[in-house]
Write an enzyme that holds these catalytic residues in place. Structure first.
Site, short mmCIF file in Angstrom:
data_model
loop_
_atom_site.label_atom_id
_atom_site.label_comp_id
_atom_site.label_asym_id
_atom_site.label_seq_id
_atom_site.Cartn_x
_atom_site.Cartn_y
_atom_site.Cartn_z
N ASP A 65 -28.59 1.16 -7.93
CA ASP A 65 -27.34 1.79 -8.83
C ASP A 65 -27.26 1.25 -10.46
OD1 ASP A 65 -23.94 2.23 -9.05
OD2 ASP A 65 -25.38 2.55 -10.66
N ASP A 121 -18.36 2.70 -11.00
CA ASP A 121 -19.25 1.62 -11.86
C ASP A 121 -18.89 0.56 -10.39
OD1 ASP A 121 -19.21 3.62 -13.46
OD2 ASP A 121 -20.26 2.26 -14.85
N HIS A 139 -9.77 -4.94 -13.49
CA HIS A 139 -10.23 -3.10 -13.23
C HIS A 139 -10.07 -1.98 -12.42
CE1 HIS A 139 -12.61 -3.00 -16.28
NE2 HIS A 139 -13.53 -4.22 -16.36
N HIS A 160 -14.22 -6.67 -21.36
CA HIS A 160 -14.03 -5.09 -20.90
C HIS A 160 -12.63 -5.56 -21.25
CE1 HIS A 160 -18.73 -5.38 -18.95
NE2 HIS A 160 -18.45 -4.38 -19.77
N ASP A 213 -18.16 -12.45 -20.21
CA ASP A 213 -18.86 -11.42 -20.78
C ASP A 213 -18.95 -11.08 -21.90
OD1 ASP A 213 -17.65 -8.91 -18.53
OD2 ASP A 213 -16.82 -10.55 -20.46
N TYR A 216 -22.56 -11.82 -17.37
CA TYR A 216 -23.09 -11.18 -16.57
C TYR A 216 -25.10 -12.27 -17.32
CZ TYR A 216 -20.01 -8.47 -14.81
OH TYR A 216 -18.84 -8.32 -14.74
C1 X54 Z 1 -15.06 -7.42 -14.44
C2 X54 Z 1 -16.15 -6.82 -15.50
O1 X54 Z 1 -15.22 -6.20 -16.63
O2 X54 Z 1 -17.20 -7.57 -16.15
N1 X54 Z 1 -16.30 -5.32 -14.67
C3 X54 Z 1 -17.49 -4.78 -16.51
C4 X54 Z 1 -17.69 -3.40 -15.22
C5 X54 Z 1 -18.15 -2.70 -16.64
C6 X54 Z 1 -18.90 -1.65 -15.41
N2 X54 Z 1 -20.11 -0.39 -16.62
C7 X54 Z 1 -21.36 -1.32 -15.88
C8 X54 Z 1 -22.29 -0.68 -17.39
C9 X54 Z 1 -23.93 -0.27 -17.65
N3 X54 Z 1 -24.16 -1.37 -18.51
ZN ZN Z 2 -16.33 -7.35 -18.51
#
Ligand code: X54
Ligand code: ZN
Length: 664
Positions: A20, A92, A135, A174, A265, A305
């Site tokens: 995924d 996601d 989220h 995010h 991030d 990440y």
């Molecule tokens: C805890 C958080 O806020 O870091 N979760 C981030 C979720 C991102 C979902 N989309 C990913 C798309 C991949 N390019």
């Molecule tokens: Zn995030």
């Protein structure tokens, strides 16, 4: 009091079991590299290790529905196919036989952290957890999140400890929509989030992530969204939003507890954020929150990440929680155009709710909200920021600078008959001053200020400064017969080439401040009641408070909205804080000021006070030693003239000082 660290390797024991692309970045190594970096740097040993625990059903039900909890409870017994099937109903996110266990540990860790802070076992702390939380919603998992760790912690703190006001700061890149939904009608929880938005073109692509979602009903004003409509945001952009949006509101809100959705991030190198802020920015973001709520701060890991910038950012955060000196942030060149627009929109959307934003300007002409279709100009701007300029995985950045603790934290130079406050180290050694300097001192002040022991005082003062700039001592307190005279000496005789820039913060009415360099070696910010005549130079900035320094509301506004941005841009090597006699500054405000000024010059602050004000040495010492400043209780509405004058002063100065910009 110490800093709590929560980590349990059990939370590394789940991962994505199928293909995924959206979820592959959420890997166990995120937790492993973060913890290992803390161990390797010796920071984990300096923390108080608190065990994780599973959140109970009733704790999880503070935020989530029984239906959702019962469904998640079944996942440990699911086959791979069932797990895939179950996952499809959410966005996601992925499930794993062990993720329910880990999600309970993640939420439970946040609660353990709240317990440790609220019971006074520690001052602050961080929980390294996965799965993240911000989220996840009442009835749904989302964005790698299963239970909303921080939202549960906020409700738990209110229920168990009767906390009246909780501030949640979400610096993850995010939007934590799950947190927003939880508290949007709740005035006891102020949720602040910045997030990559790109006019709703970035995940989770929600209209309600924009700046005009300010909260609902009685919660109106208690939800602050700052959308980033471009990538590549830098340290300046982040600090500007803290100084001009978050901090004024946070101080007015006066929380009893601060929770941080600590997602990293938003750091450079992250594939999700594509921002350019360096890991050491988190040292300052943490620091700027540490004088709220008497220092009660709980940071809970969310995203992050890029394993390199994640580990570095976690270390920067923990080092600040431990009270180590802050790194100097170099060449802050002010917020970019897009950030200013977002800043201005957020401030104008909230000016009706917060008296500290009352004088915020109207929203920008170019309405940046999602209704607005991308214009040709914006397209062109985007191509301007060509691919290679963007910050991607390939981006490199310098290791954060080492943040060494000086052998001595706080020193004092006092007349022999004045007792040294607890914790301070009296400086009695002093090199003999060159005769030339002595005669200069003598004939500069015909007053008695520089008689026998006056010369001793000055020689000790110079010795102290020398020890500050070589980082043998972090900060110091000096009692002198005449602060104005002493300030002149320090400013004029600072020969040390280790000090390129001195920030002088003058609290109280000026006497003669005739000595102002124009070469930029000294920046003087004077906060007083004096109606200052026209501002004399880029480097002498008088701030006038109608009711004087005793007006804490006006004072803190000037500190947050003017002094901090200026200080970050000026980036001094030494901070000279001068307390003029009779300033009337309130003790808690004085301590807040000292606390906030620690963010500059690696904490090298020299406090100059008049001998006859020795009564406030104790609180000065406390702040210099890094104890959290007392909250500024029941702030009055700032004087309209002052708020308006501050806005105009910023507009006038922003040509010279980019960090003061709040309008495009
Ligand atoms: C805890 C958080 O806020 O870091 N979760 C981030 C979720 C991102 C979902 N989309 C990913 C798309 C991949 N390019
Ligand atoms: Zn995030």
């Amino acid at each position: 009091m110490g800093t709590a660290l929560l980590y349990d390797e059990e939370m590394t024991k789940y991962k994505l079991l199928w293909v995924d692309p959206a979820c592959k970045i959420e890997v166990p190594e995120r937790l492993i590299v973060s913890y290992e970096a803390l161990v390797r740097s010796g920071l984990s040993d300096r923390c108080i290790s608190i065990p994780a625990r599973e959140a109970s059903d009733s704790e999880i039900l503070l935020v989530h529905s029984e239906l959702y909890l019962e469904a998640v409870k079944k996942t440990p017994y699911m086959t791979l196919e069932d797990l895939k099937e179950f996952t499809l109903q959410f966005g996601d996110v992925y499930f794993h036989p062990n993720i329910y266990h880990c999600a309970k540990l993640a939420s439970g860790s946040a609660l353990q952290l709240v317990d440790s802070v609220m019971t006074g076992k520690v001052r602050n702390g961080i929980a390294l957890v996965r799965p993240p939380g911000h989220h996840s919603m009442h009835g749904a998992a989302n964005g790698f999140c299963v239970f909303n760790n921080v939202a549960i912690a906020a409700r738990y703190a209110k229920q168990k400890y009767g906390v009246k006001r909780v501030l949640i700061v979400d610096w993850d890149i995010h939007h934590g929509q799950g947190v927003q939904y939880c508290f949007e009608d709740d005035p006891s929880v102020l949720y602040f989030s910045w997030h990559r938005y790109e006019h709703q073109n970035f995940w989770p692509n929600l209209r309600e992530s924009d700046y005009d979602s300010v909260g609902k009903e009685s919660g109106a004003g208690f939800n602050i969204n700052v959308p980033w409509n471009n990538v590549g945001m830098e340290n300046s952009d982040y600090l500007s939003v803290f100084c001009h949006v978050l901090l004024p509101v946070a101080y007015e809100f006066c929380p009893d507890l601060v929770l941080v959705c600590a997602g990293f991030d938003s750091a450079i190198g992250d594939p999700e954020g594509e921002m350019c802020a360096t890991p050491d920015i988190f040292a300052h973001l943490t620091h700027l929150l540490m004088n709220l709520a008497g220092g009660k701060l709980c940071a809970v890991l969310e995203g992050g990440y890029n394993l390199t910038s994640l580990a570095q950012s976690v270390c920067q955060t923990v080092q600040t929680l431990l009270g180590d000196p802050l790194p100097q942030l170099a060449n802050l060149r002010g917020p970019c155009k897009s950030a200013i627009e977002s800043l201005q929109c957020a401030r104008s959307a909230h000016r009706r709710y917060w008296s500290f934003l009352k004088h915020a300007a109207d929203p920008p002409m170019t309405d940046i909200s999602t209704k607005h279709v991308k214009s040709a100009m914006e397209e062109e701007e985007k191509t301007e920021m060509a691919e290679e300029e963007r910050c991607t995985e390939g981006k490199v950045w310098p290791e954060p600078p080492e943040r060494l603790c000086p052998p001595v934290c706080s020193a004092s130079v006092l007349p022999d008959d004045v007792a040294c406050p607890d914790g301070l180290k009296r400086l009695s050694s002093s090199k003999d001053l060159e005769p030339l300097l002595v005669s200069k001192l003598k004939n500069r002040f015909r007053t008695a200020a520089v008689d026998g022991d006056g010369v001793t005082t000055f020689s000790r003062l110079y010795t102290l400064i020398e020890k500050l700039v070589v980082n043998e001592i972090r900060n110091g307190l000096v009692l002198v017969p005449d602060v104005a005279a002493a300030m002149m000496c320090v400013v004029q005789d600072l020969t040390s080439d280790l000090v390129k820039r001195v920030l002088v913060v003058c609290v109280g009415k000026e006497k003669e401040l005739d000595y102002i360099t124009t070469d930029g070696k000294v920046l003087v910010v004077q906060i007083s009641s004096e109606d200052s005549e026209e501002q004399r130079s880029k480097y002498y900035i008088p701030v006038c408070l109608k009711k004087g320094c005793s007006d804490t509301s006006g004072f803190i506004q000037a500190v947050l909205g003017l002094l901090l941005p200026l200080g970050y841009e000026y980036n001094p090597d030494l901070v000279l804080l001068v307390r003029m006699p009779g300033s009337g500054v309130v003790d808690s405000m004085w301590q807040q000021l000292i606390g906030l000024l620690q963010g500059f010059a690696k904490g090298h602050t020299l406090v100059l006070m008049q001998v006859n004000e020795k009564a406030c040495m104790g609180s000065t010492a406390s702040a210099l030693l890094g104890h959290p400043a007392p909250p500024l209780q029941d702030l009055q509405t700032p004087f309209p003239e002052d708020g308006d004058a501050l806005e105009r002063l910023r507009e006038r100065l922003q040509a010279d000082w980019k960090m003061l910009q709040t309008t495009s």
